[in-house]
Design a protein around this motif. Sequence first.
Motif, PDB file in Angstrom:
ATOM      1  N   SER A   4       0.877  -1.255   0.003  1.00  0.00           N
ATOM      2  CA  SER A   4       0.156  -0.072  -0.384  1.00  0.00           C
ATOM      3  C   SER A   4       1.094   1.279  -0.028  1.00  0.00           C
ATOM      4  CB  SER A   4      -0.602  -0.062   0.818  1.00  0.00           C
ATOM      5  OG  SER A   4      -0.005  -0.235   2.314  1.00  0.00           O
ATOM      6  N   GLU A   5       1.515   1.723   0.161  1.00  0.00           N
ATOM      7  CA  GLU A   5       3.437   2.291   0.291  1.00  0.00           C
ATOM      8  C   GLU A   5       3.923   2.662  -0.707  1.00  0.00           C
ATOM      9  OE1 GLU A   5       5.289   1.501   3.699  1.00  0.00           O
ATOM     10  OE2 GLU A   5       4.526   2.146   5.449  1.00  0.00           O
ATOM     11  N   ASN A   6       3.323   1.406  -1.947  1.00  0.00           N
ATOM     12  CA  ASN A   6       4.607   1.565  -2.950  1.00  0.00           C
ATOM     13  C   ASN A   6       3.270   1.370  -3.474  1.00  0.00           C
ATOM     14  OD1 ASN A   6       6.431   1.130  -4.540  1.00  0.00           O
ATOM     15  ND2 ASN A   6       6.047  -1.302  -4.876  1.00  0.00           N
ATOM     16  N   GLY A   7       2.290   2.696  -3.725  1.00  0.00           N
ATOM     17  CA  GLY A   7       1.337   3.100  -5.635  1.00  0.00           C
ATOM     18  C   GLY A   7       0.186   2.347  -5.756  1.00  0.00           C
ATOM     19  N   LEU A   8       0.321   1.446  -4.479  1.00  0.00           N
ATOM     20  CA  LEU A   8      -1.009   0.080  -4.716  1.00  0.00           C
ATOM     21  C   LEU A   8      -1.807   0.554  -3.246  1.00  0.00           C
ATOM     22  CD1 LEU A   8       0.488  -3.294  -5.070  1.00  0.00           C
ATOM     23  CD2 LEU A   8      -0.576  -1.764  -6.912  1.00  0.00           C
ATOM     24  N   ARG A   9      -1.679   2.030  -2.969  1.00  0.00           N
ATOM     25  CA  ARG A   9      -3.163   2.572  -1.595  1.00  0.00           C
ATOM     26  C   ARG A   9      -4.399   2.459  -3.322  1.00  0.00           C
ATOM     27  NH1 ARG A   9      -1.208   4.544   2.201  1.00  0.00           N
ATOM     28  NH2 ARG A   9       0.521   5.574   2.209  1.00  0.00           N
ATOM     29  N   ARG A 171      16.595  -5.448  11.740  1.00  0.00           N
ATOM     30  CA  ARG A 171      17.981  -5.148  11.392  1.00  0.00           C
ATOM     31  C   ARG A 171      18.411  -7.241  11.418  1.00  0.00           C
ATOM     32  NH1 ARG A 171      15.813  -6.217  16.610  1.00  0.00           N
ATOM     33  NH2 ARG A 171      16.357  -7.720  18.083  1.00  0.00           N
ATOM     34  N   LYS A 172      17.579  -7.783  11.597  1.00  0.00           N
ATOM     35  CA  LYS A 172      18.111 -10.109  11.221  1.00  0.00           C
ATOM     36  C   LYS A 172      18.464  -9.766   9.839  1.00  0.00           C
ATOM     37  CE  LYS A 172      15.488 -11.550  15.090  1.00  0.00           C
ATOM     38  NZ  LYS A 172      14.885 -12.766  15.278  1.00  0.00           N
ATOM     39  N   LEU A 173      17.537  -8.881   9.186  1.00  0.00           N
ATOM     40  CA  LEU A 173      17.758  -9.036   7.887  1.00  0.00           C
ATOM     41  C   LEU A 173      18.648  -9.036   6.737  1.00  0.00           C
ATOM     42  CD1 LEU A 173      13.501  -8.637   6.699  1.00  0.00           C
ATOM     43  CD2 LEU A 173      14.720 -11.232   7.698  1.00  0.00           C
ATOM     44  N   ALA A 174      19.854  -8.819   7.731  1.00  0.00           N
ATOM     45  CA  ALA A 174      21.145  -7.774   6.965  1.00  0.00           C
ATOM     46  C   ALA A 174      20.498  -7.196   6.332  1.00  0.00           C
ATOM     47  CB  ALA A 174      22.029  -8.994   6.888  1.00  0.00           C
ATOM     48  N   GLY A 175      19.904  -5.990   6.668  1.00  0.00           N
ATOM     49  CA  GLY A 175      19.535  -4.915   5.305  1.00  0.00           C
ATOM     50  C   GLY A 175      19.286  -5.627   4.212  1.00  0.00           C
ATOM     51  N   LYS A 176      18.801  -6.859   3.829  1.00  0.00           N
ATOM     52  CA  LYS A 176      17.126  -6.204   2.293  1.00  0.00           C
ATOM     53  C   LYS A 176      16.354  -6.174   3.125  1.00  0.00           C
ATOM     54  CE  LYS A 176      21.113  -8.834   1.892  1.00  0.00           C
ATOM     55  NZ  LYS A 176      22.117  -8.714   0.866  1.00  0.00           N
ATOM     56  N   PRO A 177      15.490  -5.275   1.450  1.00  0.00           N
ATOM     57  CA  PRO A 177      14.391  -4.832   1.915  1.00  0.00           C
ATOM     58  C   PRO A 177      13.186  -6.654   1.660  1.00  0.00           C
ATOM     59  CG  PRO A 177      15.450  -3.944  -0.219  1.00  0.00           C
ATOM     60  CD  PRO A 177      16.199  -5.197   0.319  1.00  0.00           C
ATOM     61  N   LEU A 178      12.444  -6.152   3.074  1.00  0.00           N
ATOM     62  CA  LEU A 178      11.163  -6.538   2.847  1.00  0.00           C
ATOM     63  C   LEU A 178       9.887  -5.959   1.943  1.00  0.00           C
ATOM     64  CD1 LEU A 178       9.913  -8.990   3.729  1.00  0.00           C
ATOM     65  CD2 LEU A 178      10.023  -7.466   5.895  1.00  0.00           C
ATOM     66  N   TYR A 179       9.481  -6.469   1.637  1.00  0.00           N
ATOM     67  CA  TYR A 179       7.666  -6.081   0.425  1.00  0.00           C
ATOM     68  C   TYR A 179       6.873  -7.482   1.436  1.00  0.00           C
ATOM     69  CZ  TYR A 179       4.275  -4.970  -3.220  1.00  0.00           C
ATOM     70  OH  TYR A 179       3.913  -4.644  -3.904  1.00  0.00           O
ATOM     71  N   ILE A 180       5.923  -6.534   1.320  1.00  0.00           N
ATOM     72  CA  ILE A 180       4.335  -6.790   2.437  1.00  0.00           C
ATOM     73  C   ILE A 180       3.126  -6.204   1.619  1.00  0.00           C
ATOM     74  CG2 ILE A 180       3.670  -7.304   4.607  1.00  0.00           C
ATOM     75  CD1 ILE A 180       6.081  -6.616   6.103  1.00  0.00           C
ATOM     76  N   LEU A 181       2.127  -7.816   1.853  1.00  0.00           N
ATOM     77  CA  LEU A 181       0.801  -6.899   1.043  1.00  0.00           C
ATOM     78  C   LEU A 181       0.142  -6.928   1.774  1.00  0.00           C
ATOM     79  CD1 LEU A 181       0.279 -10.200  -1.720  1.00  0.00           C
ATOM     80  CD2 LEU A 181       1.508  -7.865  -2.055  1.00  0.00           C
ATOM     81  N   VAL A 182       0.055  -7.329   2.513  1.00  0.00           N
ATOM     82  CA  VAL A 182      -1.128  -6.578   3.617  1.00  0.00           C
ATOM     83  C   VAL A 182      -0.839  -6.921   5.245  1.00  0.00           C
ATOM     84  CG1 VAL A 182      -3.003  -7.638   2.704  1.00  0.00           C
ATOM     85  CG2 VAL A 182      -2.367  -9.337   3.772  1.00  0.00           C
ATOM     86  N   GLU A 183      -0.970  -6.329   6.039  1.00  0.00           N
ATOM     87  CA  GLU A 183      -1.199  -6.701   8.059  1.00  0.00           C
ATOM     88  C   GLU A 183      -1.981  -7.564   7.896  1.00  0.00           C
ATOM     89  OE1 GLU A 183       0.164  -2.519   9.630  1.00  0.00           O
ATOM     90  OE2 GLU A 183      -1.794  -2.006   7.553  1.00  0.00           O
ATOM     91  N   PRO A 184      -1.682  -7.842   9.679  1.00  0.00           N
ATOM     92  CA  PRO A 184      -2.275  -9.226   9.776  1.00  0.00           C
ATOM     93  C   PRO A 184      -3.931  -8.344  11.119  1.00  0.00           C
ATOM     94  CG  PRO A 184      -0.903  -8.804  11.294  1.00  0.00           C
ATOM     95  CD  PRO A 184      -0.728  -8.208  10.023  1.00  0.00           C
ATOM     96  N   ARG A 185      -4.983  -9.305  10.585  1.00  0.00           N
ATOM     97  CA  ARG A 185      -6.431  -9.211  11.532  1.00  0.00           C
ATOM     98  C   ARG A 185      -5.726  -9.670  12.828  1.00  0.00           C
ATOM     99  NH1 ARG A 185      -8.784 -11.114   6.516  1.00  0.00           N
ATOM    100  NH2 ARG A 185      -9.717 -11.963   8.524  1.00  0.00           N
ATOM    101  N   ASP A 186      -6.708  -9.543  13.363  1.00  0.00           N
ATOM    102  CA  ASP A 186      -6.644  -9.286  15.461  1.00  0.00           C
ATOM    103  C   ASP A 186      -8.048 -11.007  15.411  1.00  0.00           C
ATOM    104  OD1 ASP A 186      -3.957  -8.333  15.413  1.00  0.00           O
ATOM    105  OD2 ASP A 186      -4.999  -6.594  16.119  1.00  0.00           O
ATOM    106  N   ILE A 187      -8.932 -10.386  14.901  1.00  0.00           N
ATOM    107  CA  ILE A 187      -9.961 -10.971  15.363  1.00  0.00           C
ATOM    108  C   ILE A 187     -10.958 -12.072  14.110  1.00  0.00           C
ATOM    109  CG2 ILE A 187     -10.854  -9.663  17.425  1.00  0.00           C
ATOM    110  CD1 ILE A 187     -12.503  -8.336  14.888  1.00  0.00           C
ATOM    111  N   ALA A 188     -11.440 -13.308  14.612  1.00  0.00           N
ATOM    112  CA  ALA A 188     -11.354 -14.174  13.910  1.00  0.00           C
ATOM    113  C   ALA A 188     -13.033 -13.595  13.183  1.00  0.00           C
ATOM    114  CB  ALA A 188     -11.659 -15.644  14.113  1.00  0.00           C
ATOM    115  N   PRO A 189     -13.021 -14.195  11.713  1.00  0.00           N
ATOM    116  CA  PRO A 189     -14.149 -13.906  11.390  1.00  0.00           C
ATOM    117  C   PRO A 189     -15.412 -14.313  11.428  1.00  0.00           C
ATOM    118  CG  PRO A 189     -12.925 -14.778   9.598  1.00  0.00           C
ATOM    119  CD  PRO A 189     -12.488 -14.489  10.856  1.00  0.00           C
TER     120      PRO A 189
END
Length: 189
Positions: A4-9, A171-189
């Motif tokens: 959502s921060e990479n042009g997909l907002r 910091r564990k990723l040794a500076g490698k970029p990380l691309y994520i599609l979505v954030e988790p939801r906290d409650i079951a549907p």
Amino acid sequence: MFASENGLRGDPRLQGISDAIRVVPHFPKPGIMFQDITTLLLDPKAFQDAIDIFVERYRDMDISIVAGVEARGFMFGPAIALAIGAKFVPLRKPGKLPGEVISEDYELEYGNDRLEMHVGAVETGERVMIVDDLVATGGTLSAAIRLLERGGAEVVECGCVIGVPEFKGRRKLAGKPLYILVEPRDIAP
């Protein structure tokens, strides 16, 4: 970086992907809100959208290998690899690969584990994208990065369907970029 921060907002595909993920409370132990992507796999449109977003991201990055982390990275990795013209390399749990392997130990939220890769699966200088379903502590991705780099590959980026917002393991990723599609939801549907 979130999609959502990479042009997909506002991209409705992201909401569809998020809606297709089931939350299972207290699995595999009390206090864990497990993000179950098997329901995403049951939704052909949301599943295709997830693959398409990854393909859009990686098709012009000169990626020669998509490395999938066992087991859920196997569900996304081969489709992404085929679509971008890359080979797929499975990163497996101990004892699952025949022949000579190299291995890397790591810690999880709830225990320890190990990843293995065939010797010769990657060549020096090959550009790799690592895919998994979820990143929480970063331990698994970190082990995958170390394993692939020991084989001579250049890890370009890690991609995950779900990223825990309070993820402290960057910091564990040794500076490698990380691309994520979505954030988790906290409650079951």
